[in-house]
Design a protein around this motif. Sequence first.
Motif, PDB file in Angstrom:
ATOM      1  N   SER A 120       0.808  -1.221   0.000  1.00 51.18           N
ATOM      2  CA  SER A 120       0.000   0.000   0.000  1.00 51.18           C
ATOM      3  C   SER A 120       0.840   1.269   0.000  1.00 51.18           C
ATOM      4  CB  SER A 120      -0.918   0.002   1.226  1.00 51.18           C
ATOM      5  OG  SER A 120      -0.162   0.144   2.420  1.00 51.18           O
ATOM      6  N   ALA A 155      -2.883  -4.830   5.133  1.00 56.31           N
ATOM      7  CA  ALA A 155      -3.626  -3.743   4.481  1.00 56.31           C
ATOM      8  C   ALA A 155      -3.840  -2.596   5.471  1.00 56.31           C
ATOM      9  CB  ALA A 155      -4.974  -4.261   3.990  1.00 56.31           C
ATOM     10  N   GLU A 161     -13.048  -2.006   0.046  1.00 58.29           N
ATOM     11  CA  GLU A 161     -12.982  -3.321  -0.577  1.00 58.29           C
ATOM     12  C   GLU A 161     -12.139  -3.274  -1.848  1.00 58.29           C
ATOM     13  OE1 GLU A 161     -15.951  -6.632  -2.596  1.00 58.29           O
ATOM     14  OE2 GLU A 161     -16.702  -5.410  -0.936  1.00 58.29           O
ATOM     15  N   GLU A 162     -12.282  -2.221  -2.609  1.00 61.90           N
ATOM     16  CA  GLU A 162     -11.494  -2.086  -3.842  1.00 61.90           C
ATOM     17  C   GLU A 162      -9.997  -2.039  -3.531  1.00 61.90           C
ATOM     18  OE1 GLU A 162     -11.059   0.924  -7.714  1.00 61.90           O
ATOM     19  OE2 GLU A 162     -12.492   1.361  -6.111  1.00 61.90           O
ATOM     20  N   GLU A 163      -9.638  -1.272  -2.499  1.00 61.93           N
ATOM     21  CA  GLU A 163      -8.224  -1.181  -2.115  1.00 61.93           C
ATOM     22  C   GLU A 163      -7.709  -2.527  -1.624  1.00 61.93           C
ATOM     23  OE1 GLU A 163      -7.714   3.388  -0.522  1.00 61.93           O
ATOM     24  OE2 GLU A 163      -8.869   1.989   0.704  1.00 61.93           O
ATOM     25  N   ARG A 165      -8.760  -5.505  -2.438  1.00 63.59           N
ATOM     26  CA  ARG A 165      -8.597  -6.421  -3.573  1.00 63.59           C
ATOM     27  C   ARG A 165      -7.323  -6.087  -4.369  1.00 63.59           C
ATOM     28  NH1 ARG A 165     -12.718  -9.812  -4.281  1.00 63.59           N
ATOM     29  NH2 ARG A 165     -14.666  -9.343  -3.193  1.00 63.59           N
ATOM     30  N   GLU A 166      -7.035  -4.817  -4.504  1.00 61.02           N
ATOM     31  CA  GLU A 166      -5.828  -4.407  -5.229  1.00 61.02           C
ATOM     32  C   GLU A 166      -4.571  -4.850  -4.478  1.00 61.02           C
ATOM     33  OE1 GLU A 166      -3.166  -2.838  -7.887  1.00 61.02           O
ATOM     34  OE2 GLU A 166      -5.340  -3.129  -8.155  1.00 61.02           O
ATOM     35  N   ILE A 167      -4.542  -4.616  -3.168  1.00 61.15           N
ATOM     36  CA  ILE A 167      -3.368  -4.963  -2.359  1.00 61.15           C
ATOM     37  C   ILE A 167      -3.161  -6.474  -2.320  1.00 61.15           C
ATOM     38  CG2 ILE A 167      -2.475  -4.983   0.015  1.00 61.15           C
ATOM     39  CD1 ILE A 167      -3.884  -2.187   0.311  1.00 61.15           C
ATOM     40  N   GLY A 169      -4.492  -8.815  -4.242  1.00 60.89           N
ATOM     41  CA  GLY A 169      -4.276  -9.363  -5.575  1.00 60.89           C
ATOM     42  C   GLY A 169      -2.856  -9.135  -6.062  1.00 60.89           C
ATOM     43  N   SER A 170      -2.289  -7.977  -5.752  1.00 59.75           N
ATOM     44  CA  SER A 170      -0.917  -7.672  -6.150  1.00 59.75           C
ATOM     45  C   SER A 170       0.079  -8.606  -5.472  1.00 59.75           C
ATOM     46  CB  SER A 170      -0.571  -6.216  -5.798  1.00 59.75           C
ATOM     47  OG  SER A 170      -1.354  -5.313  -6.550  1.00 59.75           O
ATOM     48  N   HIS A 173      -0.110 -12.032  -7.067  1.00 56.63           N
ATOM     49  CA  HIS A 173       0.522 -12.003  -8.385  1.00 56.63           C
ATOM     50  C   HIS A 173       2.042 -12.082  -8.256  1.00 56.63           C
ATOM     51  CE1 HIS A 173       1.308 -10.924 -12.554  1.00 56.63           C
ATOM     52  NE2 HIS A 173       2.144 -10.012 -12.106  1.00 56.63           N
ATOM     53  N   MET A 197      -8.831 -13.402  -2.945  1.00 58.69           N
ATOM     54  CA  MET A 197      -7.729 -12.929  -3.771  1.00 58.69           C
ATOM     55  C   MET A 197      -6.511 -13.858  -3.711  1.00 58.69           C
ATOM     56  SD  MET A 197      -9.302 -10.516  -5.094  1.00 58.69           S
ATOM     57  CE  MET A 197      -7.963 -10.026  -6.184  1.00 58.69           C
TER      58      MET A 197
END
Length: 212
Positions: A120, A155, A161-163, A165-167, A169-170, A173, A197
């Motif tokens: 983040s 986190a 929720e969007e943040e 999922r981004e954190i 998910g990254s 990956h 995620m």
Amino acid sequence: MQTEKEHYSELVEELKRFPGARILAVSKTFPEQSIQNLYDAGVRDFGESRILELERKYQALPKDIRWHFIGNIQANKVRRIVKIASCIQSVSSGALLERIDRIAAEENCRPEVFLELNISGEESKSGMTVSEFEGLIQRRNEFKNVFINGLMTMAPQGASEEELREIFGSLRHLADAHNLKECSMGMSEDYRIALEMGSSIIRIGSKIFGKR
């Protein structure tokens, strides 16, 4: 009033939707008896964040518990952590990894380690940047006395929720891109999104043991 075992069992049922995911019972600040109650129910993985508390519990509780160290690590406490922890989840820099590797050789052990990333960019969070991680992971074969098996992140409190999922998910990956099996992400407040995620370890304290 539900017991630690009942709370844990409910989480286990929830995790059946996510094959391979498991629970780390974060027992920091909770008494030995609470840990013993879960141990008697078959739980073996517990997370602690302070070395003095970990040492006390290690002495008082069964020796086949698999202790995970999840707190910030001071360089002068590394040896004490390495002597007890099977897994060190909060390796936040290359210098710290080098120190753990050296001391593990001296102590004739090979702890599992997770590299902690600050996905983040939050200033109050510890952990390496993605670029620092990318440089360090290229050197993984230099570290003969640790088993680099995953990544960990936290986190920000109050993240959307969007943040989240981004954190999360990254992190998943990055782990997959570098053939790292484990992703330790998600706590009592956000573990469901973390599981969706790709988290393989959720760190759960209050949802099992109650409020601190």
